[in-house]
Design a protein around this motif. Structure first.
Motif, short mmCIF file in Angstrom:
data_model
loop_
_atom_site.label_atom_id
_atom_site.label_comp_id
_atom_site.label_asym_id
_atom_site.label_seq_id
_atom_site.Cartn_x
_atom_site.Cartn_y
_atom_site.Cartn_z
N GLY A 1 19.69 13.74 -51.41
CA GLY A 1 19.25 15.04 -51.92
C GLY A 1 18.72 16.01 -50.88
N CYS A 2 19.05 15.77 -49.59
CA CYS A 2 18.57 16.66 -48.51
C CYS A 2 19.09 18.09 -48.73
CB CYS A 2 19.06 16.16 -47.16
SG CYS A 2 18.22 14.66 -46.61
N LEU A 3 18.24 19.04 -48.38
CA LEU A 3 18.60 20.46 -48.47
C LEU A 3 19.96 20.75 -47.86
CD1 LEU A 3 17.89 23.49 -48.84
CD2 LEU A 3 16.55 23.34 -46.75
N GLY B 1 16.89 11.97 -55.47
CA GLY B 1 17.98 11.11 -55.93
C GLY B 1 19.35 11.78 -55.88
N GLY B 2 19.44 12.92 -55.22
CA GLY B 2 20.68 13.70 -55.21
C GLY B 2 21.72 13.18 -54.23
N ARG B 3 22.55 14.08 -53.72
CA ARG B 3 23.68 13.69 -52.88
C ARG B 3 23.24 12.91 -51.63
NH1 ARG B 3 26.09 19.78 -52.99
NH2 ARG B 3 26.56 19.82 -55.21
N ALA B 4 24.05 11.92 -51.27
CA ALA B 4 23.76 11.12 -50.08
C ALA B 4 23.91 11.97 -48.82
CB ALA B 4 24.69 9.92 -50.02
N CYS B 5 22.97 11.81 -47.89
CA CYS B 5 23.00 12.56 -46.63
C CYS B 5 23.28 11.57 -45.50
CB CYS B 5 21.67 13.27 -46.41
SG CYS B 5 21.61 14.27 -44.91
N ALA C 1 32.68 20.43 -48.93
CA ALA C 1 32.82 19.25 -49.77
C ALA C 1 32.97 19.64 -51.25
CB ALA C 1 31.62 18.32 -49.59
N SER C 2 32.29 20.72 -51.65
CA SER C 2 32.35 21.15 -53.05
C SER C 2 33.56 22.04 -53.34
CB SER C 2 31.09 21.94 -53.41
OG SER C 2 29.94 21.16 -53.31
N TRP C 3 34.02 22.75 -52.31
CA TRP C 3 35.07 23.75 -52.52
C TRP C 3 35.98 23.85 -51.29
CZ3 TRP C 3 35.53 25.83 -57.27
CH2 TRP C 3 36.52 26.82 -57.43
N PRO C 4 36.91 22.90 -51.16
CA PRO C 4 37.77 22.90 -49.96
C PRO C 4 38.52 24.23 -49.82
CG PRO C 4 38.05 20.86 -51.22
CD PRO C 4 37.23 21.80 -52.07
N GLY D 1 16.52 20.93 -42.93
CA GLY D 1 17.72 20.44 -43.60
C GLY D 1 17.53 19.08 -44.23
N HIS D 2 16.52 18.35 -43.77
CA HIS D 2 16.29 17.01 -44.30
C HIS D 2 15.06 16.92 -45.19
CE1 HIS D 2 19.76 15.66 -42.20
NE2 HIS D 2 19.32 16.27 -41.12
N VAL D 3 14.58 18.06 -45.64
CA VAL D 3 13.60 18.06 -46.74
C VAL D 3 14.38 17.78 -48.02
CG1 VAL D 3 12.06 19.53 -48.12
CG2 VAL D 3 12.02 19.68 -45.62
#
Lengths: 320, 320
Positions: free
Chosen positions: A194-196, A184-188, A207-210, A177-179
């Motif tokens: 940008g973690c998987l 530079g993507g979403r903060a984990c 988060a994307s689709w409540p 999950g942390h690969v």
């Protein structure tokens, strides 16, 4: 019912080879009673109480409910296996860094639970290691080389390589999950970007689709099916991220099978279709990827079967 | 010299437990003669001749040169091990899909070479599997859980997990060069975009920084050291890509050690410094990553030691 029939016919001697398996998660404890043939006789579900003493107490209650149902003395069990998140020392029977359980520093859970149960042998295992054992056990086709890919709050995998659990040098194998999936993507929460798991987990979907009271993944797939172009885009991104996890597992470990489990997997066939569709699309331009037949390696965890608890019961009889 | 001393003192009986290991690559065949204590007595290097018959002939010549030097009859060897790129069937002793060797369809290399050598037992293994065995054998610290990360024309890894080679369900474990590092990034020969090996391999470096007659990686690191800002950027990207390969291997398999080999590793300490620097920088914001101590797990393959051929010799005495 089969269970009742056996209850009547099986003597205390036969039941001495039964085991209990517990899957202790952040919100619930799932328990199963496994007979000597590896068949689940009874299931139980209790809320988790955070912290070492709370976890021990909930686990003890689950074991007593299962043995009470079967009418056997708890000390007659062959053993109890417990799957817990976090870094587990199976030899020492201890767990640490299990944030979801409110356990930070080392807790000797096996000894504490064993004492609370009057001396029953208790064995501890990481929850995903237990789940991959359970997934292999309940698979309709015999398989001993697989990854259990859990899509829950986070994303991680359990690995059974040629019949042997791969725990890892620091007991943290399968932390995929942390690969980084998107540089530079979403903060984990882990501190990286940008973690998987920021793209493929249940919490990433929410988060994307409540979901407005319903599971976010269900609401998303329904909206996408209804033709909402934004939902289609989000669904396709989720499918791509899960497919990326499959590629990652195969290109690294070359596992024969990937079983998708965790809350998101309850979507069922639509999820599997979306993921295999993404795998096939990405392989269309790559003979190399196509030769790996990734889409043939993916399965869904069987619905309604607590594979983590079943695997923990196998751990409890020394099969890890 | 030690070798000559032993040559005089060791009888033919002792030499019956010696083995030859061959690392057959796209341009050269490296061979070693390994004594019964696992010490390299002699090395040889020959050009590769593409195609099945050419490979068999070059391999035969290498074995005869090594045994001729030691004054032993080739049939007195305990065995010959051969590491080859491609998909290897170690049981059947056959290789296929070895593009660099001009071998497409299945070639029973072990039987062909055994016949050419008058019946000596020949065992075949994938070259990176041989290399990881060799890297473990020559390691100054005992280690049985490691990845050999080869940075050559492409990028791939050999995996020795808890003392056992991980070959994979389709014998293609360790193909991490084709994990997507940059979605939508540089085109790869495999048909995908953004593959790790398009950023971390020798050929990727040469594409970004032509060496003008010298190895591209050496020219790049010199220019970066001299302060050329463009070279610094390219070097940092290479270091990040190699560090990403390390993260990938640990977050998936949690190997205790990663040994970096292949042509790019001949850069030596400057490469190791750049990669560990990148690992430390990326972990600075992530307590999770920092806890994995990635920078402590990385080593360079020892210079001048043909680990692939040494590992092949171990295969030849049945240690795979």
């Amino acid at each position: 019912m089969d269970a009742h029939h056996d209850e009547a016919s099986a003597g205390a001697g036969a039941r001495a080879s039964w085991t209990v398996g517990l899957d202790v998660g952040g919100t619930k404890v799932l328990g199963v009673l496994l007979d000597d043939r590896g068949v689940v006789r009874r299931q139980v579900r209790l809320p988790t109480v955070p912290g070492g003493p709370g976890v021990v107490d909930a686990a003890r209650t689950a074991v007593l409910e299962l043995t009470g149902w079967a009418g056997v003395d708890v000390r007659g069990l062959r053993g109890v296996g417990v799957g817990v998140p976090g870094v587990v020392d199976p030899v020492g029977g201890a767990v640490e860094h299990a944030v979801n359980l409110g356990i930070a520093t080392r807790v000797p859970l096996a000894a504490l639970l064993g004492d609370a149960l009057g001396g029953v042998p208790v064995l501890l295992e990481n929850d995903l290691n237990a789940a991959v054992l359970g997934a292999a056990h309940v698979s309709p086709e015999p398989v001993r080389d697989l990854a259990f890919l859990a899509l829950g709050t986070g994303v991680a995998a359990g690995l059974l390589l040629d019949g042997t659990l791969r725990r890892g040098a620091a007991r943290s194998a399968g932390e995929i999950g942390h690969v980084t999936l998107v540089p530079g993507g979403r903060a984990c929460e882990c501190g990286q970007r940008g973690c998987l798991e920021r793209y493929a987990s249940g919490s990433a979907i929410a988060a994307s689709w409540p979901g407005a009271g319903r599971p976010a993944s269900v609401a998303l797939f329904e909206a996408a099916d209804a033709g909402d172009p934004r939902a289609v885009a989000v669904r396709d991104e989720v499918a791509w991220a899960v497919a990326s996890a499959v590629r990652l597992l195969v290109l690294t470990c070359d596992v024969e099978r990937i079983v998708i489990g965790g809350g998101v997997s309850e979507l069922g066939a639509p999820l599997l279709d979306a993921v295999t569709g993404s795998l096939i699309r990405e392989a269309a331009t790559s003979p190399f990827l196509a030769s790996m037949k990734l889409e043939d390696r993916v399965r869904l965890a069987p619905r309604g079967v607590p594979v983590g608890a079943v695997g923990a019961a196998l751990v409890g009889r020394g099969e890890a």
